[in-house]
Design an enzyme around this catalytic site. Structure first.
Site, mmCIF file in Angstrom:
data_model
loop_
_atom_site.group_PDB
_atom_site.id
_atom_site.type_symbol
_atom_site.label_atom_id
_atom_site.label_comp_id
_atom_site.label_asym_id
_atom_site.label_seq_id
_atom_site.Cartn_x
_atom_site.Cartn_y
_atom_site.Cartn_z
ATOM 1 N N GLY A 244 0.839 -1.208 0.000
ATOM 2 C CA GLY A 244 0.000 0.000 0.000
ATOM 3 C C GLY A 244 0.866 1.246 0.000
ATOM 4 N N ASN A 245 0.290 2.380 0.363
ATOM 5 C CA ASN A 245 1.071 3.620 0.453
ATOM 6 C C ASN A 245 0.435 4.535 1.498
ATOM 7 O OD1 ASN A 245 -0.906 5.467 -0.908
ATOM 8 N ND2 ASN A 245 -0.586 3.981 -2.560
ATOM 9 N N TYR A 246 1.023 5.706 1.683
ATOM 10 C CA TYR A 246 0.646 6.585 2.806
ATOM 11 C C TYR A 246 -0.548 7.509 2.521
ATOM 12 C CZ TYR A 246 5.163 5.269 4.814
ATOM 13 O OH TYR A 246 6.217 4.578 5.327
#
Ligand code: PMT
Length: 399
Positions: A210-212
């Site tokens: 995923g990512n932020y």
């Protein structure tokens, strides 16, 4: 000049410690030129006196169905018709429950049920009451009736506990009302597709790539478009945000594939698509159906496959008159990279933000963007709140 000048506003006050903040809200509304009628519950009067409220609003405060000494009937129906909007701040768990289920046992609730105008609700209570499933379900019911919920903040509560439940500050509630009355209706009749948040690409049942992305930028754009009259479909990755405008329909997805399916379904009927999501470019080629254990000697290797490029896919199927706006999140060579994405994905405009700018991009409440259009023109904006950035983006689309 404030957009509240001359507006008729009912300020509903329930019995909670945050009632002291309603005095500041009342002052702000009156100073802005609004005519304010205070309606207070019997419990509200335990926290703040009607004398203070009537002195500031220059009107007798309404609380009972009848005025005790004269027997004059206070008409909730007339009040409901008189108002340009009603704001209930603070709204306690008890009053929210009564509003949700139509339990009209006091003047405030009967006025709420009679109000024909937009209702804003600013909940305030202790964190456990706020988190209780019944409170959450009642708040969702109010949202489904078209009420705008002004979410409480997290912070220190009257109980000494720390958590979500503190009524939003009067200045912010005031700003919500100003925005509501100052809104332009320049997106009326338009259908807008917006993507927001991250995508999660499953590795096994407990892990993902995923990512932020927090979704804050995309949700701010959705609120801005809806407040300007658009019908918004927000395709959202997993985030901890809610929407307040009833014209926003949220489709929750997890992976890039699911986001593509949702976008391809909605895009043919959309006038504008704004692709703000941080889509994972790659996904594991195989998803393990059980948790990958660590007792193996060798370190597992995860093979990746390319995810679909959603913006490019919509760009390829774009019909005449549709507008697609992309985002470019860069760390270097910003303008060249963003311009290349604009061209390659057949976009009409791209919003560039760089991780080199402190306070911009992931998770922050602010962003610093440049807008590049397909005709090569470029506009650079200073650091602003994400809501203000959203306004600049919508203004740029319309211009
Ligand atoms: O959510 P926040 O915490 O508020 O943060 C906001 C943000 C930083 C996520 C946002 O402002 C932003 O920059 N979004 C785009 C992030 C991104 O993925 O950029 P990109 O340069 O990798 O992608 C370019 C464009 O193609 C984007 O419009 C993206 O949505 C789209 N894309 C990318 C990959 C892919 N597989 N499909 C896509 O549609």
């Amino acid at each position: 000049m404030s957009s509240l000048l001359g507006k008729h506003i009912i300020l509903g006050i329930c019995g909670g410690i945050a009632a002291y903040k309603s005095v500041s809200l009342l002052r702000l509304l009156v100073k802005a030129g609004a005519e304010v009628q205070v309606v207070i519950t019997p419990a509200g009067k335990e926290f703040i006196t009607p004398v203070t409220l009537s002195a500031l609003s220059q009107k007798p405060v309404v609380s009972e169905f009848f005025t005790a000494n004269t027997g004059v009937w206070n008409s909730h129906v007339d009040l409901g018709l008189w108002a340009d909007c009603m704001v209930i701040a603070p709204a306690t768990a008890s009053s929210i429950g009564k509003m949700a289920h139509g339990i009209a046992d006091n003047m405030l609730i009967t006025t709420y049920l009679s109000a024909k105008s937009q209702v804003f609700v600013a909940p305030a209570m202790d964190l456990d009451m706020m988190a209780h499933p019944s409170t959450q379900a009642n708040i969702e019911l109010l949202r489904s009736y078209g009420n705008i919920i002004i979410e409480p903040e997290s912070g220190e509560l009257a109980s000494g506990l720390v958590g979500k439940g503190r009524m939003e500050e009067p200045e912010k509630i005031f700003a919500c009302l100003e925005t509501y009355f100052g809104r332009k209706n320049d997106l009326k009749g338009k259908k807008v597709l917006i993507t927001a948040g991250p995508t999660y690409e499953k590795i096994d049942p407990v892990r993902f790539i995923g990512n932020y992305s927090s979704g804050k930028m995309g949700y701010a754009i959705a609120e801005e478009c809806a407040s300007r009259g658009a019908e918004v479909c927000l395709v959202s990755g997993p985030v901890a945000l809610t929407v307040s405008n009833p014209s926003i329909k949220v489709i929750n997805i997890e992976s890039a594939r699911e986001m593509l399916d949702a976008c391809e379904d909605v895009f043919p009927r959309a006038d504008i698509a704004i692709m703000c999501a941080a889509v994972a470019d790659y996904a594991p080629s195989d998803v393990a159906d059980r948790k990958i254990k660590r007792e193996h000697d060798e370190v597992p290797v995860i093979h990746l496959v390319k995810n679909p490029d959603i913006a490019a896919s919509l760009g390829a199927s774009k019909r005449q008159g549709q507008i697609i706006v992309g985002f470019a999140l860069e760390t270097d060579n910003e303008f060249a990279n963003a311009s290349e994405k604009l061209r390659r994905k057949n976009l009409d405009m791209i919003v560039l933000n760089s991780l080199r700018d402190k306070g911009a991009c992931f998770g922050t409440d602010t962003n610093k963007v440049s807008v590049i259009k397909s005709d090569g023109s470029r506009l650079d904006f200073p650091m602003k709140s994400k809501r203000e950035v959203a306004k600049d983006i919508v203004d740029s689309i319309l211009s």
